[in-house]
Scaffold this active site. Sequence first.
Site, PDB file in Angstrom:
ATOM      1  CB  CYS A   2       0.260  12.719  -7.013  1.00 13.31           C
ATOM      2  SG  CYS A   2      -0.402  11.796  -8.391  1.00 13.31           S
ATOM      3  NE  ARG A  27       2.357  12.306  -1.516  1.00 11.41           N
ATOM      4  CZ  ARG A  27       1.597  12.068  -0.459  1.00 11.41           C
ATOM      5  NH1 ARG A  27       2.148  11.841   0.702  1.00 11.41           N
ATOM      6  NH2 ARG A  27       0.286  12.053  -0.554  1.00 11.41           N
ATOM      7  CD1 TRP A  74       2.268   5.387  -8.351  1.00  5.72           C
ATOM      8  CD2 TRP A  74       0.038   5.564  -8.379  1.00  5.72           C
ATOM      9  NE1 TRP A  74       1.751   4.121  -8.309  1.00  5.72           N
ATOM     10  CE2 TRP A  74       0.389   4.189  -8.321  1.00  5.72           C
ATOM     11  CE3 TRP A  74      -1.312   5.898  -8.415  1.00  5.72           C
ATOM     12  CZ2 TRP A  74      -0.562   3.169  -8.298  1.00  5.72           C
ATOM     13  CZ3 TRP A  74      -2.262   4.883  -8.387  1.00  5.72           C
ATOM     14  CH2 TRP A  74      -1.876   3.537  -8.332  1.00  5.72           C
ATOM     15  CG  ASN A 100      -2.433  13.466  -4.010  1.00  8.95           C
ATOM     16  OD1 ASN A 100      -2.518  12.380  -4.584  1.00  8.95           O
ATOM     17  ND2 ASN A 100      -2.334  13.570  -2.700  1.00  8.95           N
ATOM     18  N   GLY A 101      -4.928  12.830  -6.124  1.00  8.40           N
ATOM     19  CA  GLY A 101      -6.208  12.207  -5.802  1.00  8.40           C
ATOM     20  C   GLY A 101      -6.999  11.926  -7.060  1.00  8.40           C
ATOM     21  CD  GLU A 483       5.718  -6.758   5.720  1.00 12.36           C
ATOM     22  OE1 GLU A 483       4.555  -6.850   5.311  1.00 12.36           O
ATOM     23  OE2 GLU A 483       6.449  -5.782   5.455  1.00 12.36           O
ATOM     24  CE  LYS A 487       7.892  -5.026   2.428  1.00 13.45           C
ATOM     25  NZ  LYS A 487       7.073  -4.297   3.336  1.00 13.45           N
ATOM     26  CD  GLU A 490       6.279  -3.948  -0.914  1.00  8.54           C
ATOM     27  OE1 GLU A 490       5.444  -3.113  -1.262  1.00  8.54           O
ATOM     28  OE2 GLU A 490       6.521  -4.190   0.278  1.00  8.54           O
ATOM     29  CG  HIS A 506      -4.985 -28.897   3.822  1.00  6.94           C
ATOM     30  ND1 HIS A 506      -5.694 -30.052   4.052  1.00  6.94           N
ATOM     31  CD2 HIS A 506      -4.381 -28.596   4.998  1.00  6.94           C
ATOM     32  CE1 HIS A 506      -5.554 -30.422   5.325  1.00  6.94           C
ATOM     33  NE2 HIS A 506      -4.749 -29.553   5.906  1.00  6.94           N
ATOM     34  CE  LYS A 605       6.618   4.652   3.014  1.00  8.04           C
ATOM     35  NZ  LYS A 605       6.952   3.255   3.174  1.00  8.04           N
TER      36      LYS A 605
HETATM   37  C1  F6R Z   1       4.225  -2.448   1.543  1.00  9.36           C
HETATM   38  C2  F6R Z   1       3.546  -1.207   1.844  1.00  9.36           C
HETATM   39  C3  F6R Z   1       2.087  -1.148   1.624  1.00  9.36           C
HETATM   40  C4  F6R Z   1       1.415  -0.350   2.746  1.00  9.36           C
HETATM   41  C5  F6R Z   1      -0.067  -0.146   2.445  1.00  9.36           C
HETATM   42  C6  F6R Z   1      -0.756   0.578   3.572  1.00  9.36           C
HETATM   43  O1  F6R Z   1       5.590  -2.358   1.785  1.00  9.36           O
HETATM   44  O2  F6R Z   1       4.142  -0.247   2.244  1.00  9.36           O
HETATM   45  O3  F6R Z   1       1.520  -2.410   1.514  1.00  9.36           O
HETATM   46  O4  F6R Z   1       1.584  -1.034   3.941  1.00  9.36           O
HETATM   47  O5  F6R Z   1      -0.187   0.605   1.271  1.00  9.36           O
HETATM   48  O6  F6R Z   1      -0.197   1.833   3.801  1.00  9.36           O
HETATM   49  P1  F6R Z   1      -0.461   2.611   5.130  1.00  9.36           P
HETATM   50  O7  F6R Z   1       0.193   1.866   6.232  1.00  9.36           O
HETATM   51  O8  F6R Z   1       0.143   3.964   4.925  1.00  9.36           O
HETATM   52  O9  F6R Z   1      -1.939   2.656   5.316  1.00  9.36           O
END
Ligand code: F6R
Length: 610
Positions: A2, A27, A74, A100-101, A483, A487, A490, A506, A605
């Site tokens: 948010c 956000r 969000w 927010n929260g 990683e 990507k 997501e 396995h 984010k």
């Molecule tokens: C994936 C992504 C998330 C963050 C995770 C942790 O692309 O961005 O998996 O890595 O939410 O976020 P931070 O690094 O802000 O603690």
Amino acid sequence: MCGIVGYAGARPCKDILFRGLRKLEYRGYDSAGISIIGDGRFELLHSVGNLDNLEAILDRMGDAGTLGIAHTRWATHGRPSTENAHPHTDCTGRFAIVLNGIVENYLRLRAALQGEGHSFTSETDAEVVAHLIERAYRGSLREAVVEAYRQMEGHFTFCAIAVEEPDVIVGIRKETPLVVGLSDGENFMASAIPAFLAETRSVVFPEDGDVVVVGRDAVEIFDLYGAPVDRPVQTIDWDDEAAEKAGYETFMLKEIHEQPVALADTLAERIGPDGRVVLDGLGLDAETVRALQRIVIVACGTSYHAGLVGKYALERWARLPVEVEVASEFRYRDPVIGPGCLCIAISQSGETADTLAAMRLARQAGAQVLALTNIVGSQATREADGVLFTRAGLEIGVAATKTFLTQVLATLLFALWLGERRGLMDGERVRGFTEELRRIPALLSDYLEDGAAGRVELVAARYAARRFFMVLGRNIGLPVALEGALKLKEISYVPTEAYAAGEMKHGPIALLEEGSPVLVVATDSRVYDKLISNVQEVKARGARIIAVASEGNEGLAEMADETFLVPRTDEMLAPLLSVVPLQLFAYYVAKARGEKVDQPRNLAKTVTVE
Ligand code: F6R
């Protein structure tokens, strides 16, 4: 999660608030709203979906308001709908709030308020705040906010305005972000700095429980008992252009291309003239380093993958046992941790709720805590014994790219630093690595400028319709594989498994069919030959191999169906290059599938809720 923005000034503010929301859209983007005070009454606007929908109806709002609050959501409690969009108001329509929260005890509060005759119009936890303020108000919004805050449990930030006090916004935070922007004759309040970066770079970071009263000509901060509190004003060196796409079609693509600069900035002044690593502010004196027995890295998502790279480097160079833990699991176990242990919390935002909780747990148990983050003033920096900053600049694309790369770089630097401090690496050996690290930004820049994106795009187009991907790696290539798979999941929503290549037989190899696309991180390494045997096993089952290989490795290019060649470097530094084609591959698969890359579904984010 948010985004909140507030403005108090002399200018008509609905467009200022909207522009602020645009900068916070990363956000959350499932509904949005604005509330302004003009001509002695509130004007309120809500919309469902992303901010384009709010923009389309913005002219329904008058221009008289010069003070207001706005929110992009969000969803946590209550589905995305106009009723659940913020700002929320009380029964009398005199107070509006954005939050927010999460208010964890909202059901209890709501039931009590309903028992007293308050009627609710949304399913959210946030709406209780408006009613709590209504109940507490005796002529001072600041006091009513404090009264509401005292009754709320959870972690949240909220801002409130009152028709009877059209000159102030009152905000308060508990374990979630709130920043204040100071300017001439106008002031701002927001969840994150980009919201007002176009207007000012003078920033104040309130602490938990600070009651922040933002007016047109002044910002005052009080404690919960009404005593004034002084917080320093800081100047931020980001510029507003960082929050624009600069000609790229998306933020994610721009941020992938910004990686060479992000790496160079993160390296700057961290390698001394003698080639040694120079890191300040870690909070680790010689005695603490000597007493270290083990390291625990806590993080979530992409940051967790950076932590895995750190494990390989720390174990190899600093010879300490390292565990890497998903923060949401770590915090609810009974982890064996205490003095002699260094806890490294990796979080680009420095606000991730689970990572913060894991840090606190480690600290309470007596461990030394080091935060590795990209955000100055973030919660993680306040709660750690020391901080190691990445300098990736602002990252807006929800899928992390440049923050990941700089986290990897920072963990490598730290591992070299610690290896030397522990007397396990001599200056010459460290210099060998730092000289190679210095070359990486230019290598990556050449790689990107030499048309890497276009080559990956062509391959991605051929595979974009597939319904499953597998990504394999070994040793330090494994975190890269994980990683790359994240990507793909997501932003393209294609189910993707990532595995240690040696684990395939396995179980997971059973997933493969004729033509299954398998991406392999196969840059030069001490386990290269082993990895190639694994690739042969996969190929023998009819899979199509898409390999990331070191330049000049023609042998692999012959075996693979597609090859992305990346510049050659030391195997320990290879993740800084090998992850980039995987980022691009995920990007172009998502684009070919018509997905919204910067706003993937269900994600936001900064994850400030558990
Ligand atoms: C994936 C992504 C998330 C963050 C995770 C942790 O692309 O961005 O998996 O890595 O939410 O976020 P931070 O690094 O802000 O603690």
